[in-house]
Design a protein around this motif. Sequence first.
Motif, PDB file in Angstrom:
ATOM      1  N   GLN A 287       0.914  -1.194   0.002  1.00 58.60           N
ATOM      2  CA  GLN A 287       0.041  -0.158  -0.111  1.00 58.60           C
ATOM      3  C   GLN A 287       1.018   1.042  -0.064  1.00 58.60           C
ATOM      4  OE1 GLN A 287      -2.286   0.366   3.703  1.00 58.60           O
ATOM      5  NE2 GLN A 287      -3.753   1.903   2.586  1.00 58.60           N
ATOM      6  N   VAL A 288       0.792   2.111  -1.130  1.00 58.91           N
ATOM      7  CA  VAL A 288       1.615   3.393  -1.158  1.00 58.91           C
ATOM      8  C   VAL A 288       0.844   4.633  -0.822  1.00 58.91           C
ATOM      9  CG1 VAL A 288       3.605   2.080  -2.505  1.00 58.91           C
ATOM     10  CG2 VAL A 288       1.626   3.239  -3.687  1.00 58.91           C
TER      11      VAL A 288
ATOM     12  N   PRO B  59       5.724   6.599  -1.043  1.00 58.56           N
ATOM     13  CA  PRO B  59       6.287   5.849  -0.073  1.00 58.56           C
ATOM     14  C   PRO B  59       5.349   4.644   0.494  1.00 58.56           C
ATOM     15  CG  PRO B  59       6.168   8.185   0.581  1.00 58.56           C
ATOM     16  CD  PRO B  59       5.514   7.973  -0.759  1.00 58.56           C
ATOM     17  N   THR B  60       5.923   3.606   0.899  1.00 61.16           N
ATOM     18  CA  THR B  60       5.214   2.441   1.431  1.00 61.16           C
ATOM     19  C   THR B  60       4.487   2.727   2.726  1.00 61.16           C
ATOM     20  OG1 THR B  60       6.541   0.956  -0.154  1.00 61.16           O
ATOM     21  CG2 THR B  60       5.352   0.168   1.698  1.00 61.16           C
ATOM     22  N   LEU B  61       3.307   2.465   2.731  1.00 56.12           N
ATOM     23  CA  LEU B  61       2.525   2.519   3.967  1.00 56.12           C
ATOM     24  C   LEU B  61       2.477   1.319   5.013  1.00 56.12           C
ATOM     25  CD1 LEU B  61      -0.301   4.755   2.778  1.00 56.12           C
ATOM     26  CD2 LEU B  61       1.646   5.695   4.094  1.00 56.12           C
ATOM     27  N   ARG B  62       2.144   0.257   3.874  1.00 54.56           N
ATOM     28  CA  ARG B  62       1.965  -1.228   4.539  1.00 54.56           C
ATOM     29  C   ARG B  62       2.534  -2.153   3.423  1.00 54.56           C
ATOM     30  NH1 ARG B  62      -3.790  -4.100   6.335  1.00 54.56           N
ATOM     31  NH2 ARG B  62      -2.465  -5.843   7.357  1.00 54.56           N
ATOM     32  N   LEU B  63       3.417  -3.127   4.128  1.00 53.04           N
ATOM     33  CA  LEU B  63       4.128  -3.955   2.982  1.00 53.04           C
ATOM     34  C   LEU B  63       3.763  -5.518   3.541  1.00 53.04           C
ATOM     35  CD1 LEU B  63       5.894  -4.336   0.844  1.00 53.04           C
ATOM     36  CD2 LEU B  63       8.038  -4.303   2.206  1.00 53.04           C
ATOM     37  N   ILE B  64       3.216  -6.336   2.621  1.00 55.20           N
ATOM     38  CA  ILE B  64       2.874  -7.545   3.009  1.00 55.20           C
ATOM     39  C   ILE B  64       3.308  -8.486   1.997  1.00 55.20           C
ATOM     40  CG2 ILE B  64       0.806  -9.318   3.245  1.00 55.20           C
ATOM     41  CD1 ILE B  64      -0.981  -6.577   3.553  1.00 55.20           C
ATOM     42  N   ARG B  65       4.321  -9.477   2.430  1.00 56.88           N
ATOM     43  CA  ARG B  65       4.890 -10.398   1.438  1.00 56.88           C
ATOM     44  C   ARG B  65       3.892 -11.555   1.238  1.00 56.88           C
ATOM     45  NH1 ARG B  65      10.990 -12.195   2.158  1.00 56.88           N
ATOM     46  NH2 ARG B  65      10.163 -13.202   4.076  1.00 56.88           N
ATOM     47  N   TYR B  66       3.433 -11.483   0.141  1.00 54.46           N
ATOM     48  CA  TYR B  66       2.372 -12.739  -0.367  1.00 54.46           C
ATOM     49  C   TYR B  66       2.741 -14.029  -0.524  1.00 54.46           C
ATOM     50  CZ  TYR B  66      -1.053 -15.025  -2.926  1.00 54.46           C
ATOM     51  OH  TYR B  66      -1.833 -15.996  -3.363  1.00 54.46           O
ATOM     52  N   SER B  67       3.918 -14.032  -1.263  1.00 55.86           N
ATOM     53  CA  SER B  67       4.693 -15.546  -1.512  1.00 55.86           C
ATOM     54  C   SER B  67       6.194 -15.346  -1.517  1.00 55.86           C
ATOM     55  CB  SER B  67       3.980 -15.844  -2.941  1.00 55.86           C
ATOM     56  OG  SER B  67       4.660 -15.091  -4.017  1.00 55.86           O
TER      57      SER B  67
END
Length: 183
Positions: free
Chosen positions: A79-80, A157-165
Amino acid sequence: MSSVILFNKPFNVLSQFTDKGLEGSARETLSNYIDVPEYYAAGRLDKDSEGLLVLTNNGRLQQQIANPKHKWPKTYVAQVEGSPRESELEELRKGIRLKDGITRPAEIELIGEPAGLWPRNPPVRFRKTVPDSWLMITITEGRNRQVRRMTAAIGFPTLRLIRYSVGDWTIDELDSGVWRYAE
């Protein structure tokens, strides 16, 4: 017998089993969630990032996953802040110059907010005057805070970062804070 654990790491959890930080600190670690001996994280995921962390009891597999020379694809949902244009995303697709050199080309696409996304605690800050966007980004290297630095380099800028795979393993059907053995 070697095996793999898939863990959906929550926000603000360290990617290690002990906290070697400040004396008396009470930061959460993997040991707050996983009580299986002899497993170690294959790579890292910053404490302010969420999502898939792969753990294994096989040192060779751990090295293959973590070492960028093996080019294991890792896919993130970011999420940027702002709304990037295709021309800006193209910079990331080609590889972008960061302080530690040019990145390998990335696969990147603009997506809608992922369905079934768990709430983050604390929530991402919300600003009425600044829109946000979601990106799906696949990289084949793993520099320190790379995805965050890539999006910042193009002005988002990245607000939230989630590694999916990681490779073929995903966090599908794996709630935040939950782990399972890979099949």
